[in-house]
Enzyme design. Structure first.
Site, PDB file in Angstrom:
ATOM      1  N   SER A 275      99.113  -9.467  61.889  1.00  0.00           N
ATOM      2  CA  SER A 275      99.450  -7.980  61.566  1.00  0.00           C
ATOM      3  C   SER A 275      99.370  -7.403  62.436  1.00  0.00           C
ATOM      4  O   SER A 275     100.266  -7.320  63.999  1.00  0.00           O
ATOM      5  CB  SER A 275      98.271  -7.388  60.658  1.00  0.00           C
ATOM      6  OG  SER A 275      99.063  -6.050  59.838  1.00  0.00           O
TER       7      SER A 275
ATOM      8  N   GLU B  57     104.714 -11.860  51.568  1.00  0.00           N
ATOM      9  CA  GLU B  57     103.798 -11.034  52.242  1.00  0.00           C
ATOM     10  C   GLU B  57     103.781  -9.575  51.264  1.00  0.00           C
ATOM     11  O   GLU B  57     102.971  -8.554  51.938  1.00  0.00           O
ATOM     12  CB  GLU B  57     104.744 -10.575  53.324  1.00  0.00           C
ATOM     13  CG  GLU B  57     104.837 -11.403  54.970  1.00  0.00           C
ATOM     14  CD  GLU B  57     103.543 -11.536  55.477  1.00  0.00           C
ATOM     15  OE1 GLU B  57     102.615 -10.633  55.570  1.00  0.00           O
ATOM     16  OE2 GLU B  57     103.299 -12.642  56.751  1.00  0.00           O
TER      17      GLU B  57
ATOM     18  N   HIS C  62     100.116 -10.108  52.096  1.00  0.00           N
ATOM     19  CA  HIS C  62      99.967 -10.302  53.811  1.00  0.00           C
ATOM     20  C   HIS C  62      98.622 -10.757  53.304  1.00  0.00           C
ATOM     21  O   HIS C  62      98.050 -10.518  53.141  1.00  0.00           O
ATOM     22  CB  HIS C  62     100.593  -9.121  53.869  1.00  0.00           C
ATOM     23  CG  HIS C  62     100.012  -8.518  55.278  1.00  0.00           C
ATOM     24  ND1 HIS C  62     100.739  -8.856  56.220  1.00  0.00           N
ATOM     25  CD2 HIS C  62      99.213  -7.318  56.014  1.00  0.00           C
ATOM     26  CE1 HIS C  62     100.870  -7.904  57.349  1.00  0.00           C
ATOM     27  NE2 HIS C  62      99.699  -7.754  57.544  1.00  0.00           N
TER      28      HIS C  62
END
Length: 536
Positions: free
Chosen positions: A230, A351, A455
């Site tokens: 990330s 995600e 995610h």
């Protein structure tokens, strides 16, 4: 509050929260020097003696011995960024006498409550943690993986990532890093050298520490892989594009942080021009009462940390057109202006589902009637919004997953594919898609629809988050072992392939799912990415 403002604000908040949705046990107090110098050694069966006291250039540190590995936590790699060093490039750490206790983590960098229970207000936070397998020694050095945590550049800590499985199974040394976050890490002002990139400069200082010191811990200072997820993955992109990071690492791993992120796509990390960052910095100074001060910087350095945290934006972005980051990483990589190192890059199959679920649970249902307004809140161009509604139609019960697919495709899957193509024109690239549809959730509670592989859901397969063992099935354990094998072989040889894992061909996307590790079918990915490329 308008739909646009409500959803955008919530989306930015979830960027930080969902990326770091576990709780690490906080240290009772920062690591401190011990009063006497002692050397402790432990011997595991079949292993040579492994020292738990290691001498660095700043002084000796005493770590902890475990079953097959050692940990050294809370080691300072730079001076505390306090007083006049607040919003200054990192300075060398001060040496110490005696043996420093490195058996527990130091404070996380200042941040609101979330991943770090209760948050943190301690600016003395530029520390790192080393996990090394027992067989590693200066005479027999192992490859090094330096891990940069995610959290939207506002939350996170290196100590949240227990790396012992990666270190022991992969026979590598793992370094996890704290770096300045939020306004303390990315404030921009015309009078501040290093504006907008202090957190990135911290990462480079940690890499320089690794070059100078990791050999004493049994790491190979000339075989360093920079990795992150990330915001940490995007940090790897920034370091690839930063001239100041030249020769600080030999390989790169980018997880769910594509280098071609854009500020108008608020869920994935990105960077902004220095002029934009300075305008945000001026607004921030005004919020904390320093906007009209005779000496704005002196005023800002007197403001206490809780007030700074309360005033900063939920999401933060590094600034480019700066000495450390001359160009937007997307632009630099597009023209081939980046460090030529092999790259392992990927994203997760679902995600966007975590953000979509959070927004639905916050009282914004996605139905055929509301879908056009939801899309328009993130894509205000009427032409774009209508095209997205046509490309991703919502039916009676699938609004949440469709919304998640829009976020995932626009912010992660397609930018990752684009980044892959740009990098692969110059360096070897291996690309994956993490696709375990039953990945253990990172948040508590029951989501409004199955999240699949959202995610950050790959992280428990590589680390014990917050020091907690994974809750994985037997098949998921096998996948975790395979992923660690791929990641650490890549760190060792720049090629993830080996005899114990399914072959990972270059120029394909490897789907990572329990008992189903195969090149994924890319027709649908290509179709959607062609749509997003045409959309602009």
């Amino acid at each position: 509050m308008s739909m646009h403002r409500a959803l955008t604000t919530l989306g930015c908040a979830l960027t930080a929260v969902l990326a770091t949705a576990w709780s690490a046990a906080p240290p009772t107090q920062p690591a401190r020097p011990a009063t006497a110098a002692t050397t402790v050694r432990t011997t595991e069966p079949g292993q040579p003696a492994a020292a738990t006291t290691v001498r660095t250039h700043d002084g000796p540190v005493r770590g902890a011995a475990h079953d097959g590995y050692r940990t050294f936590e809370g080691i300072p790699y730079a001076a505390p960024p306090v007083g006049r060093l607040r919003w200054a490039p990192p300075r060398p750490a001060t040496s110490w006498s005696g043996v420093r206790d490195a058996t527990r983590p130091a404070s996380a960098c200042p941040q609101p409550a979330g991943e770090v229970p209760g948050g943190s207000t301690d600016e003395d936070c530029l520390h790192l943690n080393v996990t090394t397998p027992d067989g590693a020694s200066p005479a027999h050095p192992r490859p090094v993986i330096v891990w940069l945590h995610g959290g939207g550049f506002t939350t996170g800590a290196g100590s949240s990532y227990d790396a012992h499985r990666m270190a022991t199974r992969g026979d590598v040394v793992v370094v996890t890093v704290n770096y300045r976050l939020g306004a303390l890490g990315f404030l921009a002002h015309s009078g501040l050298p290093g504006s907008g990139t202090f957190g990135l400069a911290d990462q480079q200082a940690a890499l320089r520490w690794v070059r100078a010191e990791i050999g004493a811990f049994g790491g190979d200072a000339h075989n360093v892989t920079l990795a992150g997820e990330s915001a940490g993955g995007y940090s790897v992109c920034a370091q690839l594009a930063s001239p100041a990071a030249a020769r600080l690492f030999e390989r790169a791993i980018i997880e769910s942080g594509p280098c071609t992120g854009r500020p108008d796509r608020p869920f994935a990390p990105s960077s902004v021009p220095l002029s934009t960052a300075r305008a945000a910095g001026a607004d921030f100074a005004a919020k904390v009462g320093c906007g009209s001060a005779r000496d704005v910087l002196a005023c800002l350095r007197r403001v206490d940390v809780p007030r700074l945290l309360a005033a900063q934006d939920t999401d933060q972005q590094p600034a480019y057109t700066t000495p450390l980051l001359p160009d937007d990483p997307a632009a630099a990589i597009a023209v081939g202006r980046f460090h030529r190192v092999p790259v392992l890059i990927g994203n997760n199959h679902d995600e966007g589902n975590g953000w979509a679920a959070g927004i639905v649970q916050a009282g914004h249902p996605v139905t055929p009637d509301t879908w056009p307004d939801v899309v328009a809140s993130f894509f205000p161009s009427p032409r774009q919004a209508k095209a997205i509604v046509r490309e991703y139609p919502v039916h009676r019960t699938d609004g949440g997953p469709v919304f998640g697919a829009v976020i995932g495709d626009a912010d992660f899957a397609c930018p990752t594919a684009h980044t892959d193509g740009l990098l692969a024109a110059h360096v070897p690239v291996w690309r994956y898609e993490f696709a375990d549809e039953h990945a253990p959730p990172l948040t508590s509670g029951t989501p409004p629809f199955p999240l699949g592989a959202p995610h950050a859901s790959e992280l428990p397969y590589l680390f014990d988050l917050g020091g907690r063992p994974r809750d994985l099935t037997a098949a998921q354990h096998r996948l975790a072992d395979t992923m660690i094998d791929y990641w650490t072989r890549f760190a060792r040889t720049a090629d993830p392939n080996g005899p114990s894992s399914p072959h990972w061909p270059r120029h394909t996307v490897l789907s990572l799912a329990p008992d189903h590790i195969v090149p994924t079918r890319t027709a649908q990915i290509r179709h959607h990415c062609a749509f997003w490329n045409a959309l602009g």
